[in-house]
Design a protein around this motif. Structure first.
Motif, short mmCIF file in Angstrom:
data_model
loop_
_atom_site.label_atom_id
_atom_site.label_comp_id
_atom_site.label_asym_id
_atom_site.label_seq_id
_atom_site.Cartn_x
_atom_site.Cartn_y
_atom_site.Cartn_z
N PRO A 191 0.87 -1.29 0.17
CA PRO A 191 -0.17 -0.22 -0.08
C PRO A 191 0.96 1.28 0.17
O PRO A 191 0.40 2.14 -0.39
N PHE A 192 1.86 1.26 0.77
CA PHE A 192 2.78 2.41 0.70
C PHE A 192 3.54 2.52 -0.54
O PHE A 192 3.61 3.90 -1.16
N TRP A 193 3.97 1.52 -1.24
CA TRP A 193 4.45 1.84 -2.64
C TRP A 193 3.34 2.36 -3.55
O TRP A 193 3.72 3.05 -4.35
N ALA A 194 2.25 1.65 -3.31
CA ALA A 194 0.94 2.19 -4.24
C ALA A 194 0.88 3.77 -4.08
O ALA A 194 0.65 4.54 -5.09
N LEU A 195 1.06 4.26 -3.01
CA LEU A 195 0.60 5.58 -2.66
C LEU A 195 1.99 6.57 -3.34
O LEU A 195 1.82 7.48 -3.76
N LEU A 196 3.21 6.00 -3.37
CA LEU A 196 4.39 6.98 -3.67
C LEU A 196 4.19 6.85 -5.27
O LEU A 196 4.70 7.79 -5.99
N ILE A 197 3.84 5.73 -5.74
CA ILE A 197 3.75 5.70 -7.24
C ILE A 197 2.58 6.26 -7.90
O ILE A 197 2.47 7.19 -8.82
N ASP A 211 14.30 -1.89 0.68
CA ASP A 211 13.70 -1.30 -0.59
C ASP A 211 12.89 -0.23 -0.26
O ASP A 211 12.57 0.88 -1.02
N LEU A 212 11.85 -0.43 0.57
CA LEU A 212 10.78 0.64 0.99
C LEU A 212 11.54 1.89 1.47
O LEU A 212 11.21 3.03 1.08
N PHE A 213 12.39 1.80 2.19
CA PHE A 213 13.31 2.93 2.76
C PHE A 213 13.95 3.65 1.87
O PHE A 213 13.74 5.05 1.66
N LEU A 214 14.50 2.94 0.74
CA LEU A 214 15.01 3.63 -0.62
C LEU A 214 13.98 4.32 -1.23
O LEU A 214 14.20 5.45 -1.63
N GLY A 215 12.87 3.58 -1.54
CA GLY A 215 11.65 4.12 -2.10
C GLY A 215 11.19 5.37 -1.44
O GLY A 215 10.82 6.71 -2.24
N GLN A 216 11.04 5.80 -0.17
CA GLN A 216 10.81 6.76 0.51
C GLN A 216 11.86 7.94 0.29
O GLN A 216 11.22 8.95 0.04
N TRP A 217 12.99 7.49 0.32
CA TRP A 217 14.11 8.42 0.22
C TRP A 217 13.96 9.12 -1.38
O TRP A 217 14.11 10.40 -1.47
N MET A 218 13.88 8.31 -2.35
CA MET A 218 13.92 8.70 -3.55
C MET A 218 12.57 9.44 -3.85
O MET A 218 12.61 10.49 -4.75
#
Length: 477
Positions: free
Chosen positions: A338-344, A413-420
Motif C-alpha cells: 500500500p505504501f508503494w502504491a501511494l508513492l507511485i 527497498d521501502l526505505f530507498l523508495g521513500q528517500w527517492m
C-alpha cells in the motif's frame, strides 16, 4: 507466434509505415532541427517493427500462454500506435514531436506521448515478469531472453533523462521546449550519418538505443553461437553457451553504463576523452578474459564410486517456528505494497508526503522480519558473522531464513523508495518519470536506484548551470 496476432499485425504495419516514410525522406525536403522531417518517423517505425516481432517471438516460447501476456501485448500495440500517430502527425505538420510545448496542441501531444511510453514500459515489465517465471528453452536461451528484457527496460527508462530541461530552457521559462536529446550543446547541431546522433556533444539517444536493442542482440548472439556449434565442439556444451550469454549480457550492461556516463558529461560518441577510452579498454579486456574463461573452463565429471558410501545421517533441523514461514513471507510484501502504491500512484498528496517522511511504514515489515529471524537466529548469525556462499545457501534452505532475508530486502527497498520520493519532490521531477523508476526499484532496486542517482546528479548540475545562466542574463543595475 500466431497467438500474438496483434503484435505481428503491429510489426507489419510499422514495416509498411517505414516504407512510406522512406519515400517521404526522398520526396519531402522539409527539415526540422537540422534533420529531414521524415527521419524520426522512419527510425521509430523500424524500431517498433523489430520490437513487436521480438516480443511476439519471446511470448510464444512460454509453455503455458495466459491472458495476462495477451493483455500486455495489446497494451504494447495500442501504446505504440498512439505514439506513432503523434510522431507521424507532427511530421505532416512540419513540427517536432518530442519536447515541443510551444502551443497548447504541441504540449498536449507531447503529454500523450509521455503517457504512452509509461504504458509501454509497464506492459514490457509485465512481459518480463511472465518470462522470468517460465522456462523458455534451455538455460542459455532462457537467460538470453530474460537478460535482454532487463537491459531493454533499463534502456527505455534511461529515455527519461531526456525530459530534464536544459539551462537554456529554464532561462527561457520553458516556453517552447522541455527536455532535449543532446547534453552540453543544443539539439539540431552537426550529426553522425545514419543514426543522426549529435557529433559535437553528448546524446542521450545512444544509451536509449543500446539498451532497447539488447532485446534483439542477446538472442541473436546465442543464435550465432548455436550456428557455430557445428564447427566448434566446445560450443555444443550447453553450459558453455550459458556462460557466453552471461558474458555478453555483462558486456552490454557495461557498455550501457559507459555510453550513459559519456553522454551525461556532454561528450560526443565519436570524440571520447582519455577517461572514456580507459573505461572502454577495461570493459573490452574484462569481456575478453571472461570469454576465455567461459570457453576454457570445464565442469569436472565425478569418477564413479566403486562402492556405494553409507548414507549420511540427516542434519539436525532447527526448532520449528510457531508460525508458517510461507505466510509471513507473503505478508512482508503485502504490508509494504500500500505504501508503494501511494508513492507511485498518488504523488504530491498530503498523506503521501507525510508517509514518505515517516519511518513507520517499515515497522510492520520489520516485525515480520523479527518473527522469521528469531527462530533461526543461530543459523542467521553464523551466515552474517562469517559470510561465505555455503553458509548463505544453508540459511536459504530454511523457510524462516529465506523469509527473513526477503523481509529485510522489502524493508530496505521501502526505505530507498521513500528517500527517492522525497528527493524527487525536492528536485520537482515529473511523476511520469518517477513512477516507472519507483516500480523498477520495487522489482530490481539496484538498477532503479542507480538510474535515479544518475538522474538526480544530472538535474542538480542542470539546475546549478541554469542558475548561473539566469544570473548572467540578468541586467546589471
Amino acid at each position: 507466434m500466431s497467438r500474438y496476432r496483434s503484435l505481428l499485425a503491429f510489426s507489419w504495419a510499422m514495416a509498411a509505415l517505414a516504407v512510406v516514410t522512406a519515400v517521404g525522406l526522398i520526396v519531402d525536403d522539409r527539415v526540422v532541427l537540422g534533420a529531414p522531417v521524415w527521419f524520426k518517423p522512419f527510425k521509430f517505425a523500424v524500431s517498433f517493427a523489430a520490437y513487436g516481432l521480438t516480443l511476439a517471438w519471446m511470448l510464444s516460447r512460454r509453455p503455458a500462454p495466459g491472458r495476462l501476456g495477451d493483455r500486455a501485448a495489446h497494451v504494447v500495440v495500442v501504446s505504440g500506435l498512439i505514439e506513432m500517430a503523434v510522431i507521424t502527425g507532427q511530421a505532416l505538420r512540419g513540427r517536432r514531436s518530442h519536447f515541443n510545448v510551444e502551443t497548447p496542441l504541441d504540449r498536449g501531444l507531447f503529454i500523450v506521448m509521455g503517457l504512452t511510453i509509461v504504458a509501454l514500459w509497464t506492459a514490457t515489465l509485465v512481459i518480463a515478469v511472465l518470462l522470468f517465471r517460465a522456462r523458455l528453452g534451455d538455460r542459455a536461451a532462457t537467460w538470453a531472453i530474460r537478460l535482454g528484457l532487463l537491459i531493454a527496460l533499463a534502456g527505455l527508462a534511461l529515455g527519461g533523462l531526456m525530459l530534464m530541461p536544459t539551462p537554456e530552457q529554464q532561462a527561457d521559462g520553458l516556453r517552447t521546449a522541455v527536455g532535449a536529446h543532446s547534453v552540453g550543446v543544443p539539439d539540431g547541431g552537426p550529426a553522425m550519418p545514419v543514426t543522426g546522433w549529435n557529433s559535437t556533444g553528448g546524446d542521450l539517444r545512444i544509451p536509449h538505443f543500446i539498451g532497447m536493442h539488447a532485446l534483439q542482440a542477446l538472442p541473436l548472439f546465442l543464435y550465432g553461437i548455436e550456428a557455430l556449434a557445428g564447427r566448434f565442439a566446445r560450443l555444443r556444451d550447453a553450459r558453455v553457451r550459458l556462460r557466453l550469454v552471461l558474458v555478453a549480457a555483462g558486456f552490454l550492461t557495461g557498455l550501457l553504463a559507459l555510453v550513459t556516463w559519456q553522454a551525461l558529461r556532454g561528450q560526443a560518441l565519436v570524440h571520447p576523452d582519455a577517461a572514456t577510452l580507459t573505461a572502454l579498454t577495461s570493459l573490452a579486456a574484462a569481456t575478453a578474459l571472461a570469454t576465455y574463461a567461459a570457453l576454457r573452463r570445464r565442469t569436472p565429471t565425478p569418477a564413479p564410486a566403486l562402492t556405494a558410501p553409507p548414507p549420511l545421517p540427516p542434519p539436525p533441523s532447527p526448532r520449528s517456528p510457531p508460525h508458517d514461514p510461507s505466510t509471513l513471507f507473503d505478508l512482508a510484501f503485502l504490508l509494504a505494497a500500500p505504501f508503494w502504491a501511494l508513492l507511485i500512484l498518488a504523488p504530491g498528496r498530503r498523506w503521501t508526503d507525510r508517509i514518505a517522511a515517516s519511518p513507520l511504514p517499515m515497522v510492520p515489515v520489520l516485525v515480520v522480519y523479527l518473527a522469521l529471524a528469531v527462530p533461526v537466529f543461530p543459523h542467521l548469525w553464523a551466515a552474517v558473522s562469517h559470510p561465505d556462499l555455503t553458509g548463505f545457501q544453508d540459511l536459504l534452505r530454511l523457510g524462516g531464513g529465506a523469509g527473513a532475508i526477503w523481509a529485510q530486502v522489502i524493508a530496505w527497498d521501502l526505505f530507498l523508495g521513500q528517500w527517492m520520493y522525497r528527493e524527487a519532490r525536492t528536485l520537482r521531477l515529473h511523476p511520469l518519470l518517477m513512477g516507472p523508476l519507483l516500480l523498477l526499484t520495487v522489482l530490481l532496486s539496484p538498477i532503479g536506484v542507480l538510474l535515479f542517482l544518475a538522474i538526480r546528479a544530472t538535474v542538480r548540475r542542470r539546475k546549478a548551470d541554469g542558475g548561473v545562466a539566469v544570473r548572467a542574463a540578468a541586467p546589471h543595475s
